[in-house]
Write a protein that holds these residues in place. Structure first.
Motif, PDB file in Angstrom:
ATOM      1  N   LEU A 124      -0.854   0.942   7.496  1.00  8.36           N
ATOM      2  CA  LEU A 124      -2.285   0.986   7.799  1.00  8.36           C
ATOM      3  C   LEU A 124      -2.587   0.277   9.116  1.00  8.36           C
ATOM      4  O   LEU A 124      -1.849  -0.617   9.544  1.00  8.36           O
ATOM      5  CB  LEU A 124      -3.089   0.341   6.660  1.00  8.36           C
ATOM      6  CG  LEU A 124      -3.012   1.095   5.318  1.00  8.36           C
ATOM      7  CD1 LEU A 124      -3.506   0.223   4.178  1.00  8.36           C
ATOM      8  CD2 LEU A 124      -3.794   2.390   5.387  1.00  8.36           C
ATOM      9  N   HIS A 125      -3.684   0.668   9.760  1.00 11.78           N
ATOM     10  CA  HIS A 125      -4.114   0.108  11.039  1.00 11.78           C
ATOM     11  C   HIS A 125      -4.439  -1.377  10.850  1.00 11.78           C
ATOM     12  O   HIS A 125      -5.216  -1.747   9.966  1.00 11.78           O
ATOM     13  CB  HIS A 125      -5.353   0.869  11.525  1.00 11.78           C
ATOM     14  CG  HIS A 125      -5.721   0.568  12.937  1.00 11.78           C
ATOM     15  ND1 HIS A 125      -6.285  -0.627  13.322  1.00 11.78           N
ATOM     16  CD2 HIS A 125      -5.629   1.333  14.073  1.00 11.78           C
ATOM     17  CE1 HIS A 125      -6.524  -0.596  14.625  1.00 11.78           C
ATOM     18  NE2 HIS A 125      -6.127   0.598  15.099  1.00 11.78           N
ATOM     19  N   SER A 126      -3.837  -2.240  11.694  1.00 12.82           N
ATOM     20  CA  SER A 126      -4.031  -3.678  11.511  1.00 12.82           C
ATOM     21  C   SER A 126      -5.424  -4.147  11.920  1.00 12.82           C
ATOM     22  O   SER A 126      -5.841  -5.241  11.534  1.00 12.82           O
ATOM     23  CB  SER A 126      -2.977  -4.453  12.307  1.00 12.82           C
ATOM     24  OG  SER A 126      -3.162  -4.282  13.700  1.00 12.82           O
ATOM     25  N   ALA A 141       0.840  -1.210   0.000  1.00 11.67           N
ATOM     26  CA  ALA A 141       0.000   0.000   0.000  1.00 11.67           C
ATOM     27  C   ALA A 141       0.873   1.258   0.000  1.00 11.67           C
ATOM     28  O   ALA A 141       2.090   1.177   0.193  1.00 11.67           O
ATOM     29  CB  ALA A 141      -0.918  -0.011   1.220  1.00 11.67           C
ATOM     30  N   ALA A 166      -6.861  -8.169   5.098  1.00 10.79           N
ATOM     31  CA  ALA A 166      -7.579  -7.853   3.859  1.00 10.79           C
ATOM     32  C   ALA A 166      -6.692  -7.181   2.811  1.00 10.79           C
ATOM     33  O   ALA A 166      -7.119  -7.042   1.662  1.00 10.79           O
ATOM     34  CB  ALA A 166      -8.774  -6.952   4.174  1.00 10.79           C
ATOM     35  N   ILE A 167      -5.488  -6.741   3.215  1.00 14.15           N
ATOM     36  CA  ILE A 167      -4.571  -6.118   2.255  1.00 14.15           C
ATOM     37  C   ILE A 167      -3.204  -6.794   2.369  1.00 14.15           C
ATOM     38  O   ILE A 167      -2.880  -7.390   3.398  1.00 14.15           O
ATOM     39  CB  ILE A 167      -4.420  -4.599   2.498  1.00 14.15           C
ATOM     40  CG1 ILE A 167      -3.753  -4.332   3.856  1.00 14.15           C
ATOM     41  CG2 ILE A 167      -5.767  -3.885   2.398  1.00 14.15           C
ATOM     42  CD1 ILE A 167      -3.260  -2.914   4.001  1.00 14.15           C
ATOM     43  N   ASN A 183       0.633  -7.496   3.080  1.00 11.99           N
ATOM     44  CA  ASN A 183       1.583  -7.048   4.103  1.00 11.99           C
ATOM     45  C   ASN A 183       2.994  -7.122   3.494  1.00 11.99           C
ATOM     46  O   ASN A 183       3.433  -8.188   3.047  1.00 11.99           O
ATOM     47  CB  ASN A 183       1.467  -7.961   5.327  1.00 11.99           C
ATOM     48  CG  ASN A 183       2.383  -7.578   6.466  1.00 11.99           C
ATOM     49  OD1 ASN A 183       3.577  -7.425   6.285  1.00 11.99           O
ATOM     50  ND2 ASN A 183       1.815  -7.464   7.668  1.00 11.99           N
ATOM     51  N   THR A 190      -8.224  -2.255  11.238  1.00  4.34           N
ATOM     52  CA  THR A 190      -9.113  -1.826  10.156  1.00  4.34           C
ATOM     53  C   THR A 190      -8.820  -2.552   8.849  1.00  4.34           C
ATOM     54  O   THR A 190      -9.728  -2.880   8.090  1.00  4.34           O
ATOM     55  CB  THR A 190      -8.968  -0.309   9.940  1.00  4.34           C
ATOM     56  OG1 THR A 190      -9.196   0.365  11.182  1.00  4.34           O
ATOM     57  CG2 THR A 190      -9.949   0.189   8.889  1.00  4.34           C
ATOM     58  N   TYR A 191      -7.505  -2.821   8.591  1.00  9.78           N
ATOM     59  CA  TYR A 191      -7.121  -3.377   7.292  1.00  9.78           C
ATOM     60  C   TYR A 191      -6.482  -4.767   7.363  1.00  9.78           C
ATOM     61  O   TYR A 191      -6.333  -5.429   6.344  1.00  9.78           O
ATOM     62  CB  TYR A 191      -6.127  -2.431   6.611  1.00  9.78           C
ATOM     63  CG  TYR A 191      -6.746  -1.136   6.164  1.00  9.78           C
ATOM     64  CD1 TYR A 191      -7.367  -1.034   4.925  1.00  9.78           C
ATOM     65  CD2 TYR A 191      -6.708   0.001   6.977  1.00  9.78           C
ATOM     66  CE1 TYR A 191      -7.918   0.160   4.496  1.00  9.78           C
ATOM     67  CE2 TYR A 191      -7.254   1.202   6.572  1.00  9.78           C
ATOM     68  CZ  TYR A 191      -7.860   1.283   5.329  1.00  9.78           C
ATOM     69  OH  TYR A 191      -8.422   2.456   4.907  1.00  9.78           O
ATOM     70  N   SER A 236       3.760  -1.062   4.954  1.00  8.38           N
ATOM     71  CA  SER A 236       3.665  -0.873   3.509  1.00  8.38           C
ATOM     72  C   SER A 236       5.005  -1.054   2.799  1.00  8.38           C
ATOM     73  O   SER A 236       5.041  -1.103   1.564  1.00  8.38           O
ATOM     74  CB  SER A 236       3.139   0.531   3.210  1.00  8.38           C
ATOM     75  OG  SER A 236       4.032   1.513   3.706  1.00  8.38           O
TER      76      SER A 236
END
Length: 460
Positions: free
Chosen positions: A217-219, A213, A225-226, A228, A221-222, A324
């Motif tokens: 990002l907050h682990s 990304a 799903a995205i 790493n 919230t994300y 990210s």
């Protein structure tokens, strides 16, 4: 050398020993760290110190030659017509002192204890370089002349892979022409057992960066799903080797020589105690490519090592993020006819093919050096073996080293001269590590051996 000459040299060394050690201390006090820009001025001081030492010894045509990086020091003494010319190479730059807290005494305040001199650069390579300068000093004091012609080519960038020395050698072949290149930047097998290295692995170093990304990002919230970046990097790094230790990159082994029984026998002559090594390193097992001994793995086989990994939150405590960006530093040791550029491109293609979905891979190359093999039967090398045997009472062995001195291959190829790797260090002297040191016994006997070598060449 006749017995009378041997004794005269020993007496001269003992007469000047303390004076030479004090001079070496001043040399070691200069923090000539080539990799850190903050020490650029200190590296220049190192070059100036070497140039002054060569002048005081009686060398002529002493020059400090500017490059795009750190200076090269040149000097010569060419007055013995019909005798060989020996080019002495060494480096006055040193590694950084980190980690400073593990040094028992400050790295740039040379200290003598237990018959050793402790300082950064003591064995790599200031002590080993300086003994050659002092050997010539003694020969000139003894005879008023040298038995052979001598040139010096001393650089300040060996610890950063000699980026400017290669071009200098190519552009100054006539200036540097010689019958042998002598380098003291290697080690004995063990205390009392000299060695003349006859093979060095090539080198390749790079850094791989994986991005996912456009921000951490907050682990909560994300997470899940995205992609790493650290997971992706670990996946790529794991794919570089098979479970049996073999390197999994297509084309990596192209140019690697067949391991013959004759070669295995030559490698096996070098003593190795596996249980002692495990005890010293606090290991319960060794590791490597299946089907090869420890000596073969570190001497005649190629490697791919992960040197460091960075990514995500590194501070104290916890920060729950999906990082990210992550990166790893990688180095390879190469053998035979392996082509560093071809290997780099193969690794780059492998990483691109094995990256997980959502990951972007960037690779940056840092170091590239060809392998080199030397013929131990060469008369210049055998004469060096004679000198060792005269001083130490033991004939040297001819190991194949796992490390790399990139410029050795350049000297050998461009000057078409045998390279004689006359090391005087010991494997236990902590080069590149805290509490680096050099045994004074080998500093003293090294001067004697270097002088003996030149005399033997002059008498041939």
């Amino acid at each position: 050398m006749r017995l009378k000459e041997v004794n005269q040299m020993k007496e001269l060394i003992q007469l000047h020993k303390d004076e030479f050690i004090e001079q070496l201390k001043r040399f070691l006090s200069i923090p000539s760290i080539s990799s850190l820009s903050a020490h650029k001025g200190d590296v220049v001081k190192g070059a100036e110190w070497v140039a002054d030492a060569l002048k005081e010894t009686g060398m002529e045509h002493v020059e400090i030659i500017e490059t795009k990086g750190h200076p090269i020091v040149y000097a010569d003494w060419i007055h013995t017509e019909g005798k060989p010319t020996v080019l002495v190479y060494g480096h006055y730059d040193v590694q950084p002192e980190d980690p400073l807290d593990l040094w028992e005494t400050p790295p740039f305040e040379p200290t003598i204890r237990d018959g050793k001199i402790f300082a950064r650069g003591a064995t790599d390579d200031k002590g080993q370089l300086f003994l050659h300068i002092k050997a010539l000093d003694l020969l000139l004091k003894e005879n008023g002349e040298l038995p052979v012609n001598v040139k010096f080519c001393i650089e300040g960038e060996e610890e950063i892979a000699s980026p400017n020395l290669g071009p200098f050698i190519n552009e100054n072949q006539e200036k540097l022409v010689c019958d042998a290149v002598v380098i003291s930047d290697t080690s004995f097998i063990e205390k009392g057992q000299p060695a003349i290295c006859t093979s060095l692995r090539g080198a390749l170093a790079m850094e791989v960066t994986v991005k996912t990304a456009n921000t951490d990002l907050h682990s909560g919230t994300y997470g899940g799903a995205i992609p790493n970046s650290i997971h992706a990097l670990v996946h790529i790094l794991e794919s570089l080797h098979h479970e049996n230790g073999e390197i999994a990159v297509d084309g990596f082994y192209k140019g690697v020589p067949e391991v013959t029984e004759e070669l295995r026998g030559e490698v096996a002559q070098i003593p190795f105690d596996e249980e002692k090594t495990k005890r010293e390193l606090d290991l319960d097992a060794l590791f490597g490519e299946e089907g090869f001994t420890f000596q073969e793995r570190v001497g005649i086989r190629p490697t791919l090592e992960i040197n460091g990994i960075t990514g995500g939150f590194q501070g104290e405590g916890l920060k729950t993020i999906v990082p990210s960006k992550a990166s790893a530093k990688i180095s390879c040791r190469l053998v035979g006819e392996q082509n560093p550029q071809a290997i780099y491109e193969a690794i780059e293609q492998h990483m691109e093919a094995h990256k997980p979905a959502g990951a972007k891979v960037e690779v940056q190359q840092y170091i590239q050096a060809n392998p080199v093999a030397l013929d131990s039967r060469n008369p210049m090398i055998q004469t060096a073996a004679d000198a060792y045997e005269e001083v130490y009472g033991v004939r040297p062995l001819f190991p194949k080293e796992g490390g790399s001195i990139p410029i050795v291959e350049v000297f050998s190829r461009v000057l078409d001269a045998p390279v004689v790797l006359m090391g005087f260090g010991l494997p236990s002297e902590n080069l590149h590590a805290p509490n680096e040191h050099f045994h004074i016994e080998n500093f003293v006997k090294g001067m004697e051996t270097a002088a003996s070598y030149l005399k033997k060449l002059g008498n041939q």
